[in-house]
Design a protein around this motif. Structure first.
Motif, PDB file in Angstrom:
ATOM      1  N   UNK A 146      24.570  46.758  23.530  1.00 53.24           N
ATOM      2  CA  UNK A 146      25.741  45.883  23.482  1.00 53.24           C
ATOM      3  C   UNK A 146      25.400  44.402  23.359  1.00 53.24           C
ATOM      4  N   UNK A 147      24.206  44.025  23.830  1.00 51.51           N
ATOM      5  CA  UNK A 147      23.904  42.589  23.920  1.00 51.51           C
ATOM      6  C   UNK A 147      22.402  42.351  23.819  1.00 51.51           C
ATOM      7  N   UNK A 148      22.040  41.382  22.991  1.00 53.95           N
ATOM      8  CA  UNK A 148      20.655  40.920  22.907  1.00 53.95           C
ATOM      9  C   UNK A 148      20.650  39.414  23.091  1.00 53.95           C
ATOM     10  N   UNK A 149      19.722  38.939  23.891  1.00 54.97           N
ATOM     11  CA  UNK A 149      19.480  37.500  23.965  1.00 54.97           C
ATOM     12  C   UNK A 149      18.011  37.263  23.672  1.00 54.97           C
ATOM     13  N   UNK A 150      17.742  36.394  22.702  1.00 56.73           N
ATOM     14  CA  UNK A 150      16.347  36.073  22.376  1.00 56.73           C
ATOM     15  C   UNK A 150      16.257  34.628  21.905  1.00 56.73           C
ATOM     16  N   UNK A 151      15.279  33.912  22.410  1.00 57.39           N
ATOM     17  CA  UNK A 151      15.093  32.513  22.022  1.00 57.39           C
ATOM     18  C   UNK A 151      13.618  32.268  21.715  1.00 57.39           C
ATOM     19  N   UNK A 152      13.392  31.177  20.984  1.00 56.27           N
ATOM     20  CA  UNK A 152      12.015  30.754  20.668  1.00 56.27           C
ATOM     21  C   UNK A 152      12.072  29.255  20.435  1.00 56.27           C
ATOM     22  N   UNK A 153      11.479  28.509  21.346  1.00 59.61           N
ATOM     23  CA  UNK A 153      11.510  27.046  21.208  1.00 59.61           C
ATOM     24  C   UNK A 153      10.298  26.418  21.877  1.00 59.61           C
ATOM     25  N   UNK A 154       9.879  25.300  21.286  1.00 56.62           N
ATOM     26  CA  UNK A 154       8.843  24.469  21.891  1.00 56.62           C
ATOM     27  C   UNK A 154       9.066  23.041  21.407  1.00 56.62           C
ATOM     28  N   UNK A 155       8.446  22.084  22.071  1.00 54.55           N
ATOM     29  CA  UNK A 155       8.596  20.696  21.667  1.00 54.55           C
ATOM     30  C   UNK A 155       7.653  20.417  20.505  1.00 54.55           C
ATOM     31  N   UNK A 156       8.236  20.079  19.350  1.00 56.73           N
ATOM     32  CA  UNK A 156       7.415  19.878  18.164  1.00 56.73           C
ATOM     33  C   UNK A 156       7.580  18.532  17.499  1.00 56.73           C
ATOM     34  N   UNK A 157       8.307  17.623  18.145  1.00 58.63           N
ATOM     35  CA  UNK A 157       8.578  16.326  17.521  1.00 58.63           C
ATOM     36  C   UNK A 157       7.360  15.397  17.517  1.00 58.63           C
ATOM     37  N   UNK A 158       6.306  15.810  18.212  1.00 53.78           N
ATOM     38  CA  UNK A 158       5.096  14.985  18.256  1.00 53.78           C
ATOM     39  C   UNK A 158       4.080  15.409  17.187  1.00 53.78           C
ATOM     40  N   UNK A 159       4.467  16.312  16.303  1.00 56.93           N
ATOM     41  CA  UNK A 159       3.524  16.830  15.301  1.00 56.93           C
ATOM     42  C   UNK A 159       3.345  15.893  14.115  1.00 56.93           C
ATOM     43  N   UNK A 160       4.235  14.936  13.939  1.00 58.75           N
ATOM     44  CA  UNK A 160       4.118  14.008  12.823  1.00 58.75           C
ATOM     45  C   UNK A 160       5.012  14.408  11.669  1.00 58.75           C
ATOM     46  N   UNK A 161       5.551  13.423  10.969  1.00 55.93           N
ATOM     47  CA  UNK A 161       6.518  13.692   9.903  1.00 55.93           C
ATOM     48  C   UNK A 161       5.895  14.314   8.669  1.00 55.93           C
ATOM     49  N   UNK A 162       4.560  14.335   8.586  1.00 58.17           N
ATOM     50  CA  UNK A 162       3.905  15.006   7.463  1.00 58.17           C
ATOM     51  C   UNK A 162       3.547  16.454   7.782  1.00 58.17           C
ATOM     52  N   UNK A 163       3.808  16.881   9.018  1.00 59.20           N
ATOM     53  CA  UNK A 163       3.455  18.248   9.420  1.00 59.20           C
ATOM     54  C   UNK A 163       4.413  19.249   8.783  1.00 59.20           C
ATOM     55  N   UNK A 164       3.998  20.522   8.737  1.00 56.37           N
ATOM     56  CA  UNK A 164       4.854  21.556   8.150  1.00 56.37           C
ATOM     57  C   UNK A 164       6.122  21.748   8.976  1.00 56.37           C
ATOM     58  N   UNK A 194       7.941  19.262  10.290  1.00 53.33           N
ATOM     59  CA  UNK A 194       8.886  18.163  10.142  1.00 53.33           C
ATOM     60  C   UNK A 194       9.010  17.621   8.721  1.00 53.33           C
ATOM     61  N   UNK A 195       8.184  18.079   7.794  1.00 57.49           N
ATOM     62  CA  UNK A 195       8.233  17.600   6.418  1.00 57.49           C
ATOM     63  C   UNK A 195       9.115  18.517   5.572  1.00 57.49           C
ATOM     64  N   UNK A 196      10.296  18.036   5.127  1.00 53.89           N
ATOM     65  CA  UNK A 196      11.203  18.894   4.357  1.00 53.89           C
ATOM     66  C   UNK A 196      10.563  19.463   3.091  1.00 53.89           C
ATOM     67  N   UNK A 197       9.583  18.764   2.521  1.00 50.43           N
ATOM     68  CA  UNK A 197       8.916  19.263   1.315  1.00 50.43           C
ATOM     69  C   UNK A 197       8.019  20.457   1.593  1.00 50.43           C
ATOM     70  N   UNK A 198       7.783  20.744   2.882  1.00 44.85           N
ATOM     71  CA  UNK A 198       7.006  21.916   3.292  1.00 44.85           C
ATOM     72  C   UNK A 198       7.910  22.956   3.958  1.00 44.85           C
ATOM     73  N   UNK A 199       9.213  22.903   3.656  1.00 42.71           N
ATOM     74  CA  UNK A 199      10.190  23.852   4.226  1.00 42.71           C
ATOM     75  C   UNK A 199      10.194  23.778   5.751  1.00 42.71           C
ATOM     76  N   UNK A 200      10.389  22.552   6.258  1.00 41.44           N
ATOM     77  CA  UNK A 200      10.291  22.285   7.685  1.00 41.44           C
ATOM     78  C   UNK A 200      11.474  22.850   8.469  1.00 41.44           C
ATOM     79  N   UNK A 201      11.383  22.678   9.788  1.00 46.72           N
ATOM     80  CA  UNK A 201      12.477  23.078  10.673  1.00 46.72           C
ATOM     81  C   UNK A 201      12.134  24.290  11.511  1.00 46.72           C
ATOM     82  N   UNK A 202      13.055  24.618  12.427  1.00 49.29           N
ATOM     83  CA  UNK A 202      12.797  25.710  13.367  1.00 49.29           C
ATOM     84  C   UNK A 202      13.178  27.078  12.816  1.00 49.29           C
ATOM     85  N   UNK A 203      14.158  27.152  11.923  1.00 47.11           N
ATOM     86  CA  UNK A 203      14.707  28.465  11.540  1.00 47.11           C
ATOM     87  C   UNK A 203      13.659  29.348  10.882  1.00 47.11           C
ATOM     88  N   UNK A 204      13.018  28.855   9.821  1.00 40.49           N
ATOM     89  CA  UNK A 204      12.043  29.673   9.099  1.00 40.49           C
ATOM     90  C   UNK A 204      10.762  29.879   9.897  1.00 40.49           C
TER      91      UNK A 204
END
Length: 327
Positions: free
Chosen positions: A148-166, A168-178
Motif C-alpha cells: 500500500x505504501x512505499x517511502x524512499x529517499x536519497x539525498x546528500x549535500x552536494x552544493x560544495x562540489x563546484x559548478x563544473x561538477x557533473x 551542478x553543471x547543466x551541460x553534464x545533465x546535472x541535478x538530483x533526479x538522474x
C-alpha cells in the motif's frame, strides 16, 4: 568464452575505481583495458590496477579487440553515444545509470544491442543487492499482504562540489533526479510497477540545475512518497508497507546489507552481508549473461530500462527540468 571475461573501463574516474575494486573479487573476470579522453589518465589507471592496455580515446578501445564487455562510467550525457559505439563493435556494455538522458536515447541503445546482437544492461546495481532481491521476493509472495505504501529517499549535500561538477553543471545533465532520484523511482517501479499518475515538484539552483525533488507515484491501490536532493542529507531508509506487515531497508537502503520484517507486532532483522561494496552482484549477472550468449538480463531487462527512463522523463516534465543540449 572459456577464459576469464575481459572487461574494459570507459571513463576511469571515482565510480570506475569503486567498480574495479569489486570486479577484482570476481574469479572469472579481469580488467584488460581502460580508455579516457586523456591518455595520461588512462595510463595512471592502468598502472594503479595493473591493466594491460591503456587508450587515449574510447574508439581505440572499442576497435582494439582487447575486451568482451565495457563498463561505461562517464558523465550521463556521454552514455548513449559510447554505448552505441561499443555495441556496434560487437562489445557488450554495462552502462552506468541512467542508461540514457531520456527514453529516446535508451531506445537507441536498445536498438543497437539488438541489431548487433551484443549485450546491454543498465548498471542498476541495487537490483542485484541481496537484501533488495529478498525484499522483492517477500513482497511478491504476499508476506506483508497487499502493498500500500512505499517511502524512499536519497539525498546528500552536494552544493560544495563546484559548478563544473557533473552534479551542478547543466551541460553534464546535472541535478538530483538522474543521479540519485533514480534510486527511489527504481524501488517504487520494482515493487509496484508503472504508476497511474505522477505528482512532482522541484527546487532549482540559479544556474538552472534541479537541486531537490519530491514525488508522489499514485497507483490504483497504493502510493509511493519519493525524494531526492543535493541541498541536505536525508535518512535514506526505505519503508515498504502492506496490509499485513512492513519491510525496512536500513540506511543507506540502496546498498543495504540487511532488512527488517515487522509483522504481528514483532520485528525481525535479517543480515545479508555484502561481498565487496555491492557492484560485485551486477558483475556476476553480466558475466552469466555473456556466457549464456544473452543480450539482456532477465532481472534488469531492456524493457525495465525503457520503463525507468520513461518515469524519469515524466518526473522531469512535471518539474520543468531540461538540459541545454536537449532539443
Amino acid at each position: 568464452m572459456n577464459n576469464k571475461i575481459r572487461w574494459g573501463i570507459v571513463g576511469p574516474g571515482k565510480i570506475a575505481r569503486k567498480f574495479v575494486s569489486d570486479l577484482l573479487l570476481v574469479d572469472d573476470a579481469e580488467v584488460t583495458a581502460v580508455a579516457s579522453r586523456s591518455l595520461e589518465r588512462a595510463q595512471e589507471f592502468s598502472k594503479e590496477y595493473d591493466v594491460k592496455h591503456a587508450f587515449g580515446s574510447y574508439d581505440e578501445l572499442f576497435q582494439s579487440g582487447t575486451v568482451d564487455v565495457v563498463y561505461i562510467a562517464t558523465p550521463h550525457n556521454f552514455h548513449k553515444e559510447l554505448s552505441v559505439n561499443a555495441l556496434e563493435n560487437g562489445i557488450g556494455v554495462l552502462c552506468e545509470k541512467p542508461m540514457g538522458i531520456n527514453r529516446g536515447e535508451v531506445v537507441e541503445q536498445v536498438n543497437a544491442s539488438k541489431q548487433n546482437n551484443a549485450f546491454l544492461m543498465e548498471a542498476m546495481w541495487s537490483r542485484f543487492n541481496p537484501s533488495i532481491k529478498k525484499v522483492k521476493q517477500l513482497v511478491d509472495e504476499g508476506v506483508v499482504g497487499e502493498l500500500k505504501y512505499i517511502h524512499a529517499d536519497f539525498a546528500f549535500y552536494g552544493l560544495d562540489k563546484g559548478l563544473d561538477s557533473r552534479l551542478l553543471n547543466p551541460n553534464l545533465a546535472s541535478g538530483s533526479i538522474l543521479d540519485i532520484g533514480i534510486y527511489p523511482i527504481f524501488l517504487s517501479y520494482l515493487l509496484l510497477g508503472m504508476p497511474d499518475e505522477i505528482m512532482a515538484t522541484s527546487k532549482f539552483h540559479e544556474n538552472g540545475t534541479e537541486l531537490q525533488t519530491s514525488m508522489i507515484f499514485d497507483y490504483k491501490d497504493a502510493q509511493s512518497i519519493l525524494y531526492s536532493g543535493l541541498t541536505s542529507d536525508s535518512k535514506m531508509e526505505a519503508e515498504i508497507s502492506g496490509t499485513k506487515g512492513e519491510l525496512f531497508l536500513k540506511p543507506r537502503w540502496h546498498e543495504a546489507d540487511e532488512y527488517t520484517l515487522v509483522k504481528d507486532e514483532k520485528a525481525n532483522k535479517f543480515s545479508l552481508p555484502l561481498t565487496g561494496i555491492g557492484y560485485y552482484y551486477e558483475i556476476l549477472e553480466v558475466n552469466q549473461c555473456l556466457r549464456g550468449k544473452r543480450i539482456e538480463s532477465e532481472l534488469w531487462s531492456h524493457q525495465n530500462s525503457l520503463d525507468l527512463s520513461e518515469l524519469l522523463d515524466k518526473v522531469r516534465e512535471k518539474c520543468g527540468v531540461t538540459f541545454p543540449f536537449e532539443t
